[in-house]
Design a protein around this motif. Structure first.
Motif, PDB file in Angstrom:
ATOM      1  N   LEU A  47       0.833  -1.206   0.000  1.00  0.00           N
ATOM      2  CA  LEU A  47       0.000   0.000   0.000  1.00  0.00           C
ATOM      3  C   LEU A  47       0.866   1.254   0.000  1.00  0.00           C
ATOM      4  O   LEU A  47       0.519   2.254  -0.629  1.00  0.00           O
ATOM      5  CB  LEU A  47      -0.926  -0.019   1.215  1.00  0.00           C
ATOM      6  N   ALA A  48       2.008   1.190   0.653  1.00  0.00           N
ATOM      7  CA  ALA A  48       2.913   2.335   0.707  1.00  0.00           C
ATOM      8  C   ALA A  48       3.596   2.569  -0.644  1.00  0.00           C
ATOM      9  O   ALA A  48       3.986   3.689  -0.964  1.00  0.00           O
ATOM     10  CB  ALA A  48       3.958   2.125   1.789  1.00  0.00           C
ATOM     11  N   ALA A  49       3.713   1.526  -1.454  1.00  0.00           N
ATOM     12  CA  ALA A  49       4.333   1.654  -2.776  1.00  0.00           C
ATOM     13  C   ALA A  49       3.304   2.177  -3.771  1.00  0.00           C
ATOM     14  O   ALA A  49       2.111   1.928  -3.628  1.00  0.00           O
ATOM     15  CB  ALA A  49       4.847   0.293  -3.236  1.00  0.00           C
ATOM     16  N   PRO A  50       3.752   2.911  -4.799  1.00  0.00           N
ATOM     17  CA  PRO A  50       2.789   3.390  -5.797  1.00  0.00           C
ATOM     18  C   PRO A  50       2.167   2.219  -6.555  1.00  0.00           C
ATOM     19  O   PRO A  50       2.839   1.223  -6.815  1.00  0.00           O
ATOM     20  CB  PRO A  50       3.626   4.263  -6.724  1.00  0.00           C
ATOM     21  N   PRO A  51       0.869   2.332  -6.906  1.00  0.00           N
ATOM     22  CA  PRO A  51       0.208   1.225  -7.612  1.00  0.00           C
ATOM     23  C   PRO A  51       0.746   1.073  -9.029  1.00  0.00           C
ATOM     24  O   PRO A  51       1.137   2.049  -9.665  1.00  0.00           O
ATOM     25  CB  PRO A  51      -1.264   1.638  -7.635  1.00  0.00           C
ATOM     26  N   LEU A  52       0.792  -0.159  -9.475  1.00  0.00           N
ATOM     27  CA  LEU A  52       1.160  -0.438 -10.863  1.00  0.00           C
ATOM     28  C   LEU A  52      -0.107  -0.438 -11.685  1.00  0.00           C
ATOM     29  O   LEU A  52      -1.093  -1.051 -11.310  1.00  0.00           O
ATOM     30  CB  LEU A  52       1.861  -1.802 -10.967  1.00  0.00           C
ATOM     31  N   ALA A  53      -0.079   0.234 -12.816  1.00  0.00           N
ATOM     32  CA  ALA A  53      -1.270   0.353 -13.667  1.00  0.00           C
ATOM     33  C   ALA A  53      -1.752  -1.020 -14.098  1.00  0.00           C
ATOM     34  O   ALA A  53      -0.969  -1.868 -14.508  1.00  0.00           O
ATOM     35  CB  ALA A  53      -0.962   1.208 -14.880  1.00  0.00           C
ATOM     36  N   GLY A  54      -3.078  -1.228 -13.983  1.00  0.00           N
ATOM     37  CA  GLY A  54      -3.690  -2.439 -14.522  1.00  0.00           C
ATOM     38  C   GLY A  54      -3.655  -3.651 -13.626  1.00  0.00           C
ATOM     39  O   GLY A  54      -4.056  -4.725 -14.012  1.00  0.00           O
ATOM     40  N   ARG A  55      -3.110  -3.517 -12.385  1.00  0.00           N
ATOM     41  CA  ARG A  55      -3.122  -4.697 -11.529  1.00  0.00           C
ATOM     42  C   ARG A  55      -3.346  -4.277 -10.092  1.00  0.00           C
ATOM     43  O   ARG A  55      -3.004  -3.186  -9.676  1.00  0.00           O
ATOM     44  CB  ARG A  55      -1.871  -5.511 -11.695  1.00  0.00           C
ATOM     45  N   VAL A  56      -3.910  -5.196  -9.326  1.00  0.00           N
ATOM     46  CA  VAL A  56      -4.137  -4.955  -7.907  1.00  0.00           C
ATOM     47  C   VAL A  56      -2.905  -5.456  -7.171  1.00  0.00           C
ATOM     48  O   VAL A  56      -2.410  -6.545  -7.451  1.00  0.00           O
ATOM     49  CB  VAL A  56      -5.401  -5.716  -7.430  1.00  0.00           C
ATOM     50  N   PRO A  57      -2.378  -4.675  -6.239  1.00  0.00           N
ATOM     51  CA  PRO A  57      -1.196  -5.100  -5.500  1.00  0.00           C
ATOM     52  C   PRO A  57      -1.396  -6.468  -4.856  1.00  0.00           C
ATOM     53  O   PRO A  57      -2.461  -6.784  -4.361  1.00  0.00           O
ATOM     54  CB  PRO A  57      -1.041  -4.010  -4.424  1.00  0.00           C
TER      55      PRO A  57
END
Length: 161
Positions: A147-157
C-alpha cells in the motif's frame, strides 16, 4: 411497490429525483395504509450477471451483496455515502459492460480493491484481509508495504504477475 412496514401493495410516489449523477432515480414513497415512508432507487441494468464462485457454483449477481461487503469494509470510516454509491455503480457498470454474462468472484474482488484503494486505505486493508483470506499478521504487514508503494497500472497489489 410493496410497503416494507405493513406489506401493502399500494404505495404512492411522493417525490422523484435523479441520483448517482443521473444513473438512478430516487423515489420517496408513502403507504396510504400505515403512513410509512421509505425510499426506493431505480437503476438501469444492462444485463443479468451470473457470479462464478471459487467453488465453481454459479449464483445471480446481487448488487446489494456487493454494497454490504463494501459497507463492512468502510464501517466507521469518514467516507460520504454518495461517494460509496458512485463507486458501487461504477463497479457494476464495468461488470455489465464487460461483454460476458458471467463474472468471477475474483474479478469482482479485484474491482472492489482497486476502487477502495483510491477511497480509504483502512477499508482497502479490511477488504483485502477477507478477499485474500489472511491467516496471520505477516499477511497484513505485506499488504501495508504494498500500500505504501505506488500502484502499478492495470493490476491490484499482491496479485501474481
Amino acid at each position: 411497490m410493496r410497503c416494507p412496514f405493513c406489506g401493502s401493495q399500494e404505495t404512492q410516489v411522493k417525490d422523484s429525483r435523479p441520483a448517482e449523477d443521473g444513473a438512478a432515480i430516487r423515489r420517496r414513497r408513502v403507504c396510504p395504509d400505515c403512513n410509512g415512508r421509505f425510499t426506493t432507487f431505480e437503476r438501469v441494468q444492462l444485463r443479468d450477471l451470473t457470479v462464478v464462485k471459487r467453488s465453481g457454483r454459479r449464483v445471480p449477481f446481487d448488487r446489494d451483496k456487493l454494497a454490504r461487503s463494501v459497507e463492512v469494509a468502510l464501517r466507521k470510516r469518514a467516507v460520504e455515502a454518495e461517494r460509496v454509491e458512485r463507486m458501487i455503480s461504477g463497479i457494476v457498470r464495468q461488470l455489465e459492460s464487460s461483454g460476458d454474462g458471467e463474472v468471477s468472484s475474483e474479478e469482482i474482488g479485484r474491482h472492489v480493491m482497486e476502487a477502495l484503494r483510491g477511497i480509504d486505505d483502512v477499508a482497502y486493508v479490511r477488504f483485502a484481509s477477507v478477499y485474500r483470506d489472511f491467516r496471520e499478521a505477516g499477511d497484513f504487514e505485506a499488504l501495508i508495504r504494498e500500500l505504501a508503494a505506488p500502484p502499478l497500472a492495470g493490476r491490484v497489489p499482491g496479485e501474481a504477475d
